[in-house]
Design an enzyme around this catalytic site. Structure first.
Site, short mmCIF file in Angstrom:
data_model
loop_
_atom_site.label_atom_id
_atom_site.label_comp_id
_atom_site.label_asym_id
_atom_site.label_seq_id
_atom_site.Cartn_x
_atom_site.Cartn_y
_atom_site.Cartn_z
N GLU A 75 -4.84 2.35 -3.82
CA GLU A 75 -3.51 2.19 -4.05
C GLU A 75 -2.63 0.88 -3.52
O GLU A 75 -1.42 1.00 -2.97
CB GLU A 75 -2.96 3.54 -3.37
CG GLU A 75 -2.95 3.31 -1.64
CD GLU A 75 -4.15 3.92 -1.33
OE1 GLU A 75 -4.24 4.38 0.12
OE2 GLU A 75 -5.33 4.15 -1.96
N ASP B 5 1.01 -1.28 -0.05
CA ASP B 5 0.00 0.05 0.00
C ASP B 5 0.73 1.31 -0.03
O ASP B 5 1.90 1.35 0.65
CB ASP B 5 -0.83 -0.11 1.29
CG ASP B 5 -2.02 1.06 1.22
OD1 ASP B 5 -3.11 0.76 0.98
OD2 ASP B 5 -1.58 2.05 1.65
N ILE B 6 0.61 2.19 -0.88
CA ILE B 6 1.43 3.47 -0.98
C ILE B 6 1.14 4.22 0.38
O ILE B 6 0.16 4.46 0.81
CB ILE B 6 0.97 4.28 -2.14
CG1 ILE B 6 1.27 3.38 -3.50
CG2 ILE B 6 1.71 5.45 -2.22
CD1 ILE B 6 0.80 4.07 -4.77
#
Length: 333
Positions: free
Chosen positions: A226, A183-184
């Site tokens: 994301e 996950d960003i």
């Protein structure tokens, strides 16, 4: 066969007709065949069909003719594997798919007392071309239905279908599979500061980076927003950690251009190994554990890889209570 030589219907019909005896000798040959084979009746009459066209399975054709004469009924003749009986080359200008005319063939009794049959040859090349093109289009549509339109990574639907297949294969071959979920970090801040178009560029850049670090046997999927998930086939937890670490390190070097200059971003990772017994043969359980590892990464400073080590089902209750830290990697112990 002089009566057929000048027969208007026999020579104007838009398919091939030839008369054969049970020894495969040609007794009549219509105008359609003359045009398409460039061989007139005088050149083929009383010749063995298989000697003129060696690709024909002589034994198979003789069996079929014998069956037609015995039953006195017409029969379809299978022309597999070549998909033609008489080899007729096609122009590569007008036909880009097939080198030879695709044919359907029917054998019918003609004069039973003389042991003769009529062989009808139908050109089905156009139909085969259409079907081939439809198969390609259907394949492309199916592929599109499996892809995320922005990143071109696979979507959840494809991931679960392919995961089912790969896990079944892994169980048979006694291979290990791992899940890497990422996950960003602070993605909302990127969107709020630079706009959603820059946020999209960040997601696309991440997807491209994942492709460079995975094999064809692995599955990369965008699960939404994301978040991405990778199924690593034939990979133990140690190798999965190395892959995740390499991705994490390379992500830090990605530069996204904005009106305010280049920006960089990081991502957090969770890694788990599929265990058939503990996970009850359900990849969702493996993903859930990886997601919990990801949560630990997010709550312990981000830009980290957190892995789990298989210690047995009885110890999973304590899985997220004890940690050891090595650089940017947290190991659950």
């Amino acid at each position: 066969m002089d009566n057929l030589k000048n027969d208007i219907i026999f020579n104007t019909i838009n398919n091939g007709i030839l008369i054969l005896d049970e020894d495969l000798k040609i007794r009549a040959w219509n105008r359609w065949l003359e045009i398409h084979t460039c061989m007139n009746l005088e050149a083929v009459q009383d010749k063995n069909l298989c000697e003129l066209f060696p690709s024909i399975d002589e034994k198979k054709l003789k069996r079929k003719i014998k069956s037609v004469l015995v039953t006195n009924n017409s029969s379809f003749y299978s022309v597999d594997p070549h998909r033609y009986l008489i080899k007729i080359r096609l122009s590569n200008i007008t036909n880009a798919i097939y080198e030879y005319m695709q044919q359907d063939v029917t054998i019918a009794p003609y004069k039973k007392e003389e042991r003769l049959v009529a062989v009808y040859i139908y050109d089905k090349t156009s139909l085969c071309e259409t079907n081939a093109q439809l198969e390609v289009l259907n394949g492309e549509l199916k592929e599109l239905s499996y892809r995320d339109p922005m990143t071109h990574a696979y979507n959840r639907r494809y991931f679960y279908e392919e995961a089912t297949r790969l896990l079944s294969l892994a169980n048979r071959e006694e291979k290990s599979c791992c899940i890497v979920i990422m996950d960003i970090d602070k993605f909302k801040d990127i969107n709020d500061t630079y706009g959603h178009s820059i946020g999209d560029e960040v997601i696309i850049a991440l997807a491209k980076n994942l492709e460079t670090h995975t094999r064809k046997s692995d599955v990369i999927a965008r699960f939404g927003g994301e978040e991405f998930v990778i199924l690593l086939y034939n990979s133990d937890i140690k190798n999965a950690k190395l892959v995740a670490e390499k991705i994490r390190e390379d992500i830090q070097d990605i530069a996204i251009s904005t009106s305010e200059g280049a920006i960089h971003f990081t991502a957090s990772f969770g890694v788990s190994r599929f265990d058939k017994t503990f996970d009850e043969n359900d990849i969702e359980h493996t993903i859930s554990r990886a997601d919990k590892c990801l949560y630990v990464a997010k709550t312990h400073g981000r830009n980290k890889v957190i892995t789990e080590e298989y210690l047995g089902a009885s110890k999973y209750d304590k899985l997220f209570n004890t940690y050891s830290m090595d650089d940017q990697t947290l190991h659950i112990i």
